[in-house]
Design a protein around this motif. Structure first.
Motif, PDB file in Angstrom:
ATOM      1  N   SER A 168      -3.123  -8.396  -2.722  1.00  0.00           N
ATOM      2  CA  SER A 168      -3.864  -9.553  -2.241  1.00  0.00           C
ATOM      3  C   SER A 168      -4.524  -9.217  -0.917  1.00  0.00           C
ATOM      4  N   GLY A 169      -5.845  -9.377  -0.899  1.00  0.00           N
ATOM      5  CA  GLY A 169      -6.646  -9.053   0.278  1.00  0.00           C
ATOM      6  C   GLY A 169      -6.473 -10.112   1.335  1.00  0.00           C
ATOM      7  N   PRO A 170      -7.101  -9.973   2.464  1.00  0.00           N
ATOM      8  CA  PRO A 170      -7.902  -8.821   2.865  1.00  0.00           C
ATOM      9  C   PRO A 170      -7.031  -7.584   3.143  1.00  0.00           C
ATOM     10  N   PHE A 171      -7.668  -6.429   3.066  1.00  0.00           N
ATOM     11  CA  PHE A 171      -6.967  -5.159   3.270  1.00  0.00           C
ATOM     12  C   PHE A 171      -7.253  -4.631   4.668  1.00  0.00           C
ATOM     13  N   THR A 172      -6.298  -3.895   5.185  1.00  0.00           N
ATOM     14  CA  THR A 172      -6.475  -3.347   6.530  1.00  0.00           C
ATOM     15  C   THR A 172      -6.353  -1.830   6.479  1.00  0.00           C
ATOM     16  N   PHE A 173      -7.375  -1.158   6.984  1.00  0.00           N
ATOM     17  CA  PHE A 173      -7.336   0.307   7.097  1.00  0.00           C
ATOM     18  C   PHE A 173      -7.060   0.623   8.550  1.00  0.00           C
ATOM     19  N   THR A 174      -5.863   1.164   8.792  1.00  0.00           N
ATOM     20  CA  THR A 174      -5.464   1.422  10.165  1.00  0.00           C
ATOM     21  C   THR A 174      -4.847   2.811  10.266  1.00  0.00           C
ATOM     22  N   ALA A 175      -4.314   3.150  11.427  1.00  0.00           N
ATOM     23  CA  ALA A 175      -3.609   4.418  11.590  1.00  0.00           C
ATOM     24  C   ALA A 175      -2.347   4.138  12.386  1.00  0.00           C
ATOM     25  N   LYS A 176      -1.240   4.729  11.927  1.00  0.00           N
ATOM     26  CA  LYS A 176       0.047   4.463  12.566  1.00  0.00           C
ATOM     27  C   LYS A 176       0.813   5.754  12.776  1.00  0.00           C
ATOM     28  N   ARG A 177       1.843   5.637  13.621  1.00  0.00           N
ATOM     29  CA  ARG A 177       2.707   6.810  13.780  1.00  0.00           C
ATOM     30  C   ARG A 177       3.402   7.077  12.452  1.00  0.00           C
ATOM     31  N   PRO A 178       3.512   8.341  12.053  1.00  0.00           N
ATOM     32  CA  PRO A 178       4.069   8.644  10.725  1.00  0.00           C
ATOM     33  C   PRO A 178       5.447   8.018  10.506  1.00  0.00           C
ATOM     34  N   SER A 179       6.234   7.931  11.587  1.00  0.00           N
ATOM     35  CA  SER A 179       7.578   7.379  11.416  1.00  0.00           C
ATOM     36  C   SER A 179       7.522   5.874  11.156  1.00  0.00           C
ATOM     37  N   ASP A 180       6.403   5.252  11.486  1.00  0.00           N
ATOM     38  CA  ASP A 180       6.273   3.805  11.282  1.00  0.00           C
ATOM     39  C   ASP A 180       5.681   3.448   9.924  1.00  0.00           C
ATOM     40  N   ILE A 181       5.298   4.470   9.166  1.00  0.00           N
ATOM     41  CA  ILE A 181       4.739   4.201   7.834  1.00  0.00           C
ATOM     42  C   ILE A 181       5.847   4.430   6.823  1.00  0.00           C
ATOM     43  N   LYS A 182       6.138   3.404   6.022  1.00  0.00           N
ATOM     44  CA  LYS A 182       7.191   3.574   5.027  1.00  0.00           C
ATOM     45  C   LYS A 182       6.772   2.859   3.762  1.00  0.00           C
ATOM     46  N   PHE A 183       6.774   3.584   2.640  1.00  0.00           N
ATOM     47  CA  PHE A 183       6.384   2.953   1.377  1.00  0.00           C
ATOM     48  C   PHE A 183       6.845   3.807   0.194  1.00  0.00           C
ATOM     49  N   LYS A 184       6.717   3.192  -0.996  1.00  0.00           N
ATOM     50  CA  LYS A 184       7.074   3.906  -2.214  1.00  0.00           C
ATOM     51  C   LYS A 184       5.796   4.559  -2.739  1.00  0.00           C
ATOM     52  N   PRO A 185       5.714   5.898  -2.670  1.00  0.00           N
ATOM     53  CA  PRO A 185       4.468   6.555  -3.084  1.00  0.00           C
ATOM     54  C   PRO A 185       4.355   6.640  -4.608  1.00  0.00           C
ATOM     55  N   LEU A 186       3.192   6.961  -5.039  1.00  0.00           N
ATOM     56  CA  LEU A 186       2.875   7.073  -6.461  1.00  0.00           C
ATOM     57  C   LEU A 186       3.945   7.887  -7.196  1.00  0.00           C
ATOM     58  N   ASN A 187       4.426   7.307  -8.309  1.00  0.00           N
ATOM     59  CA  ASN A 187       5.372   7.987  -9.205  1.00  0.00           C
ATOM     60  C   ASN A 187       6.712   8.338  -8.555  1.00  0.00           C
ATOM     61  N   LYS A 188       7.073   7.630  -7.458  1.00  0.00           N
ATOM     62  CA  LYS A 188       8.421   7.817  -6.892  1.00  0.00           C
ATOM     63  C   LYS A 188       9.136   6.469  -7.013  1.00  0.00           C
ATOM     64  N   THR A 189      10.464   6.548  -7.020  1.00  0.00           N
ATOM     65  CA  THR A 189      11.215   5.315  -7.259  1.00  0.00           C
ATOM     66  C   THR A 189      11.748   4.695  -5.979  1.00  0.00           C
ATOM     67  N   LYS A 190      11.695   5.436  -4.854  1.00  0.00           N
ATOM     68  CA  LYS A 190      12.183   4.811  -3.629  1.00  0.00           C
ATOM     69  C   LYS A 190      11.200   4.994  -2.473  1.00  0.00           C
ATOM     70  N   GLU A 191      11.484   4.300  -1.401  1.00  0.00           N
ATOM     71  CA  GLU A 191      10.594   4.345  -0.246  1.00  0.00           C
ATOM     72  C   GLU A 191      10.896   5.552   0.644  1.00  0.00           C
ATOM     73  N   TYR A 192       9.843   6.083   1.236  1.00  0.00           N
ATOM     74  CA  TYR A 192       9.995   7.183   2.187  1.00  0.00           C
ATOM     75  C   TYR A 192       9.122   6.895   3.396  1.00  0.00           C
ATOM     76  N   THR A 193       9.504   7.471   4.536  1.00  0.00           N
ATOM     77  CA  THR A 193       8.577   7.395   5.666  1.00  0.00           C
ATOM     78  C   THR A 193       7.538   8.494   5.478  1.00  0.00           C
ATOM     79  N   ALA A 194       6.434   8.377   6.207  1.00  0.00           N
ATOM     80  CA  ALA A 194       5.371   9.374   6.093  1.00  0.00           C
ATOM     81  C   ALA A 194       5.898  10.752   6.472  1.00  0.00           C
ATOM     82  N   CYS A 195       6.812  10.801   7.475  1.00  0.00           N
ATOM     83  CA  CYS A 195       7.368  12.099   7.885  1.00  0.00           C
ATOM     84  C   CYS A 195       8.129  12.726   6.725  1.00  0.00           C
ATOM     85  N   GLU A 196       8.936  11.903   6.054  1.00  0.00           N
ATOM     86  CA  GLU A 196       9.707  12.418   4.921  1.00  0.00           C
ATOM     87  C   GLU A 196       8.764  12.908   3.811  1.00  0.00           C
TER      88      GLU A 196
END
Lengths: 589, 508
Positions: A168-196
């Protein structure tokens, strides 16, 4: 040149007829494509991994078609078929339209944090699309082809496609510290931080090539929806949440990058190619992108540009005599809708958004020539009258080569690139004494430097031919390179002549005699006077002490001759005595 | 040939013989070594058809050195027997005799002798029989007399086991009269000599015939490298067509001349570290023609001269990066820039053949450096038809007449076309070169007049050479791993003449 792999039968279905392999090859040739290979999934797997692995793989015939690197509109089956159908005048080129949504427009808001890592983003929506397995595969494959080519392996642009109904929009394109980004990436079953994730993907054969683009940046780019769901962390990976499937009906497409022009082209290509499958064919729903400075823009651009070209210019550049109407027809066959206007000699050409490669009238001329058929053009000889001249240095080289062979020496042709060891350590020199130019990115030690002397190449040639009957008498006349700050690039070639004599005896008198012969050929008399030549006892790290002389001619030192030092002979894996001569021939021009 | 009595005798015997004679038998009869007879046979053969000689091989038995000794002096056991006096011999003394050890046990088993251990000075050996038959000696003597067939197979093999006899294969000649048989042959002269010429004796002398099926002696000579022989031919072709040679003696080039001047954008894949050798030292070009650089920059980033440009941020530091030139077109750009500075414009035809460098994956047909051949024509009003016409003439000089042209993409030419020729061996069309019309975005910033077109084409030198000389692995042709024998043996290069046998491999 990118290669597009398409299922033959699907392609023929899209073309509305079948072809024999020869006929299709011919069609490709005429259009500027190349039918590179006819294969199948099974054949590919069996070739790469053996017959066992190939069992059960598909037998469906695949055409691998080489596409010119600037024709992004031909990188998928949809585009290829459309291009060929228009070329064959079976369909008219579609008109791609951008429309405003009935409801609220999708918004992508760019924050200022992106400026230092990935400042640009564009977006669009494909509404009510109908995928099949083949269409879906083609959609994914096109993104991959674009990533590899125009996107320069995702460095300039990265594409993310999402199931809009999950977001659901609106969408935000931003930049964050890698440790502050955490999500479940494509074809993975759990969440990871960007560093991981960056660590995990180091072992991923596909994704590891893209990590370097953001790896050392303090902030990583990331796109969120209004609920904080991560759409993607460009240019590495999408989120799993908005993953598209065969059943997806509404697609949100975002392209982020460091090159705004290319991001717009990539978005135009994707939507132009796949809007074919939308309920309203060739119609794309607009999205709004808001820059950090508050400026709002609407994408995709899908801009049509008009160019005016004179018919006689096309005729003059190609060497044909076609009427303006015919030329307009030819251009229309290349997806450049054209018509004759004005005084009847002007052609108005419409450049569609899919033809970003057309940036100048010369591109239009080429398309007219392709549609006319290169092989239908009358060949003529230009009346350009000129007197030929040889480059003096090459002329001298050619003359000397013949006489070197007549003197019983055999010509070698060795590499201009070699290892530091070849030109320094093995000749008893320190690399810093050589004035050699150094290569910054050699894949192996063989390409560390450009040679500063021809001798190592000749000695390596002898080492590779030790089984040949003795004596071995070799020569080479070619260029060496040294640093020279008086030249614009800071380096200069010198044309050297080098000869070696390899036998059970050193044969200094033979190499010395060869020098006398060369000087005779160059009309330089033996004399201490300024116009003559003389050799004087000297030393050189490559030579046996007391067996080396410096050669002076025309008032300057031009090189050395002598018996090679046993250490040099050994380091080049040789066993017999050897004498050599190397001179710069440029003073004799 | 009176100086060879065996030869004389051979001819006389042959005259008298019924049908022919065997060389080995003759040797036995004449009491000479077999080799001497063989020598006589060979010199008679060299005279032509005096005799016919047919080589035969026969098995025969020969005595070993030990066998010969036994035939002469008797077997070891016989010698032991004979050395024992009536009063007997102390055994230890007997053992010291040359035949002692072997002879003792054999004589014992033959029951010719006995040992008495009761004697005071140790065991003593006595004769048992009065006389003996030395069968071994008799048999060996038979073999020596050439009568080995009189022995039973078992007897021969026993002697062979005792290493007294060996089986040899004897090569003999069966000699018979030839068509020109004569007992009086005179010596043939091998060669004409100055003395014969001055004395005139050559008139009366027969001369030994030459063997024309033998190979001659190759002259000691130097050799030119095959690739460079082909290079010379290409130079020749360009010169015949009125093309002037461009200077290319600068392997080091700036990115500016190698790419930017050719309107090749700075993000182009060819400018990647993976494809191009960049320099660490000197890393950057020291000087660039700044006025021109600014025009190039503007054309790339904003367009101009009728072009949209590439619309990106063009960077000077990227253009300054030094590299090993990736194509000779860098040199063509310099030459065209020089041409543009000459006012008024004069038409020009240029060519070059020189090394270029690519940081690519190496295989049987790809090296990090290779030679590029390039032709360029700059004139008013040149067309694509002109380009095709020049290519037809150029390739005709290479012996390639079946050409067709395929639309292609090059960053710096538009229109562009690949040149294909029909390959008889492969039975298909193969790419032989690339060509096109230089883009106005490249030419106009140089200062060339707007109505001047520049057409150009290029090909590699290695590929036609590999096809010409039938070489599959480029390393055997270029670089230090060259096969010098191949260099020694390679024929002259005539590009318009078909190779001796059509090559089927696809090179480069």
């Amino acid at each position: 040149m990118p290669t597009v792999s398409v299922k033959r039968d699907l392609l023929f279905q899209a073309l509305g007829r079948t072809y024999t392999d020869e006929e299709f090859d011919e069609l490709c040739f005429e259009f500027g494509l190349e039918l590179d290979e006819i294969t199948s999934e099974k054949q590919i797997i069996s070739k790469e991994q053996g017959n066992v692995k190939a069992q059960g793989a598909s037998d469906v015939v695949l055409y691998k078609v080489d596409v010119p690197a600037n024709r992004y509109d031909l990188l998928c089956l949809e585009g290829l078929a459309r291009g060929l159908q228009v070329f064959k005048e079976r369909i008219k080129a579609p008109v791609y339209k951008r429309v405003m949504p009935k409801g609220e427009i999708q918004k992508l808001i760019i924050t200022e944090e992106t400026a230092k890592v990935r400042p640009f983003a564009v977006a669009a929506v494909l509404r009510n699309i109908k995928f099949t397995k083949d269409r879906y595969d083609s959609f994914i494959e096109l993104q991959e082809k674009l990533h590899q080519n125009i996107c320069r392996k995702r460095a300039l642009v990265a594409i993310g496609t999402h199931d809009l109904d999950t977001l659901s929009g609106p969408f935000t394109f931003t930049a964050k510290r890698p440790s502050d980004i955490k999500f479940k990436p494509l074809n993975k079953t759990k969440e990871y931080t960007a560093c991981e994730l960056m660590n995990i993907y180091k072992a991923d054969n596909h994704l590891k090539h893209y990590l370097h683009i953001i790896e050392n940046k303090p902030l990583y780019p990331v796109i969120y929806d209004s609920n904080g769901v991560v759409l993607s962390m460009p240019p590495i990976i999408n989120g799993n949440h908005s993953k598209i499937t065969v059943n997806t009906r509404n697609i949100f497409i975002e392209c982020t990058g460091t090159d705004f022009t290319k991001a717009k082209i990539v978005l135009d290509i994707i939507v132009a190619m796949f809007s074919e499958y939308c309920e309203n064919q060739f119609t794309v729903e607009a999205a709004e992108v808001i820059s950090p400075n508050g400026k709002s823009s609407t994408f995709p651009e899908l801009a049509y540009r008009k160019e005016m070209v004179r018919a006689d210019l096309i005729n003059k550049k190609v060497g044909i005599r076609e009427s303006p109407a015919n030329l307009a027809k030819l251009l229309t066959r290349m997806c450049l809708k054209s018509e004759v206007i004005g005084d009847g000699n002007q052609i108005e050409v419409e450049i569609p958004p899919t033809r970003a490669d057309v940036i100048h009238a010369c591109d239009i001329v080429e398309d007219a020539a392709i549609a006319y058929g290169y092989n239908n053009i009358q060949m003529t000889l230009p009346k350009t009258y000129t007197i030929a001249n040889q480059f003096p240095l090459n002329k001298l080289t050619e003359l000397l080569r013949l006489d070197m062979a007549a003197a019983g020496f055999t010509e070698a042709l060795t590499f201009a690139l070699c290892s530091q060891e070849d030109i320094a350590d093995k000749l008893g020199l320190d690399i810093s004494e050589t004035k050699a130019v150094h290569i910054s990115n050699p894949k192996t030690a063989e390409f560390q430097v450009a040679r500063t002397t021809l001798l190592p190449g000749l000695l390596k040639t002898i080492a590779a031919n030790r089984k040949m009957p003795l004596p071995l008498k070799l020569f080479e006349i070619s260029d060496i390179v040294v640093k020279d700050s008086s030249k614009d690039v800071g380096a200069k070639n010198y044309r050297h002549l080098c000869a070696v004599y390899y036998n059970k005896n050193p044969g200094f008198e033979i190499i010395h005699g060869l020098l006398d012969r060369i000087m005779q050929l160059l009309d330089v008399p033996p004399s201490e006077e300024k116009g003559g030549y003389v050799i004087k006892a000297s030393t050189g790290s490559a030579f046996f002490p007391g067996r080396c002389a410096e050669i002076f001619a025309r008032g300057q030192s031009i090189g050395k001759l002598g018996v090679l030092h046993p250490d040099v002979i050994t380091k080049f894996e040789l066993t017999m005595p050897c004498s050599s001569l190397e001179i710069n021939i440029e003073p004799f021009l | 040939m009176a100086d060879n009595p065996v030869l004389e005798l051979l001819l006389r015997r042959l005259e008298a013989a019924d049908g022919g004679l065997d060389s080995a038998e003759l040797a036995t009869q004449l009491g000479v070594e077999h080799q001497v007879v063989v020598g006589a046979v060979k010199s008679l053969q060299a005279l032509g058809e005096v005799i016919e000689a047919e080589l035969r091989s026969t098995k025969c038995w020969e005595l070993t050195t030990e066998g010969e000794e036994i035939a002469r002096e008797g077997s070891h056991e016989a010698r032991v027997f004979r050395s024992i006096p009536l009063e007997g011999l102390v055994q230890s003394e007997l053992m010291r005799l040359p035949s002692g050890k072997v002879g003792f046990s054999k004589a014992m088993s033959n029951k010719w002798i006995r040992v008495d251990k009761s004697t005071a000075d140790g065991p003593r050996v006595f004769q048992v029989v009065d006389s003996i038959e030395d069968e071994v000696q008799r048999r060996l003597q038979l073999v020596q007399a050439g009568q080995a067939e009189k022995l039973a197979e078992k007897e021969r093999s026993e002697l062979r086991k005792r290493k007294l006899l060996t089986e040899v294969i004897l090569k003999t000649y069966w000699v018979s009269k030839g068509r020109a048989f004569s007992t009086s042959v005179s010596k043939q002269e091998a060669e004409l000599s100055p003395e014969m010429i001055s004395s005139g004796s050559w008139r009366d002398r027969p001369f030994k015939p030459y063997n024309f099926s033998a190979r001659g002696v190759l002259p000691d000579s130097g050799h030119l490298h095959p690739l460079l022989k082909v290079r010379s031919q290409f130079r020749q072709i360009f010169l015949e067509m009125g093309f002037t040679e461009m200077p290319t003696d600068n392997f080091i080039e700036s990115s500016f001349w190698n790419f930017d001047a050719l309107f090749q954008p700075q993000q182009h894949p060819a400018r990647d570290q993976h494809d191009t050798f960049f320099l660490k030292d000197p890393a950057e070009a020291l000087q660039l023609p700044m006025d021109y650089v600014h025009r190039v920059k503007r054309t790339h980033s904003q367009g101009g001269y009728g072009s949209q440009g590439y619309k990106y941020t063009w960077k000077l530091e990227e253009a300054r990066k030094n590299l090993l030139r990736t194509h000779t077109t860098a040199a063509s750009a310099r030459a065209l820039y020089c041409l543009a500075q000459k006012k008024p414009f004069t038409p020009a035809k240029y060519f070059s053949i020189d090394r270029v460098f690519r940081n690519e994956t190496l295989d049987a047909t790809h090296l990090a450096e290779f030679h590029q051949i390039e032709g360029v024509i700059a004139d008013h009003g040149l067309t694509l038809g002109h380009l095709m016409g020049v290519l037809r003439e150029f390739f005709t000089k290479l012996g390639i007449t079946q050409l067709r042209f395929k639309p292609a993409y090059n960053p710096y030419t538009e229109p562009s076309m690949e040149v294909f020729s029909y390959h008889q061996g492969l039975k298909k069309w193969v790419e032989v070169g690339n060509s096109g019309v230089f883009r106005p975005e490249m030419l106009l910033p140089m200062g060339l007049p707007e109505n001047v077109s520049v057409i150009a084409w290029g090909l590699s030198l290695e590929r036609p050479t590999m096809i010409k000389y039938g070489i599959n692995n480029i390393r055997e042709l270029v670089g230090h791993k060259v096969n010098l024998q191949m260099v020694y043996d390679s024929p002259v290069c005539r590009l318009d003449i078909e190779p001796r046998c059509p090559q089927t491999q696809e090179a480069a």
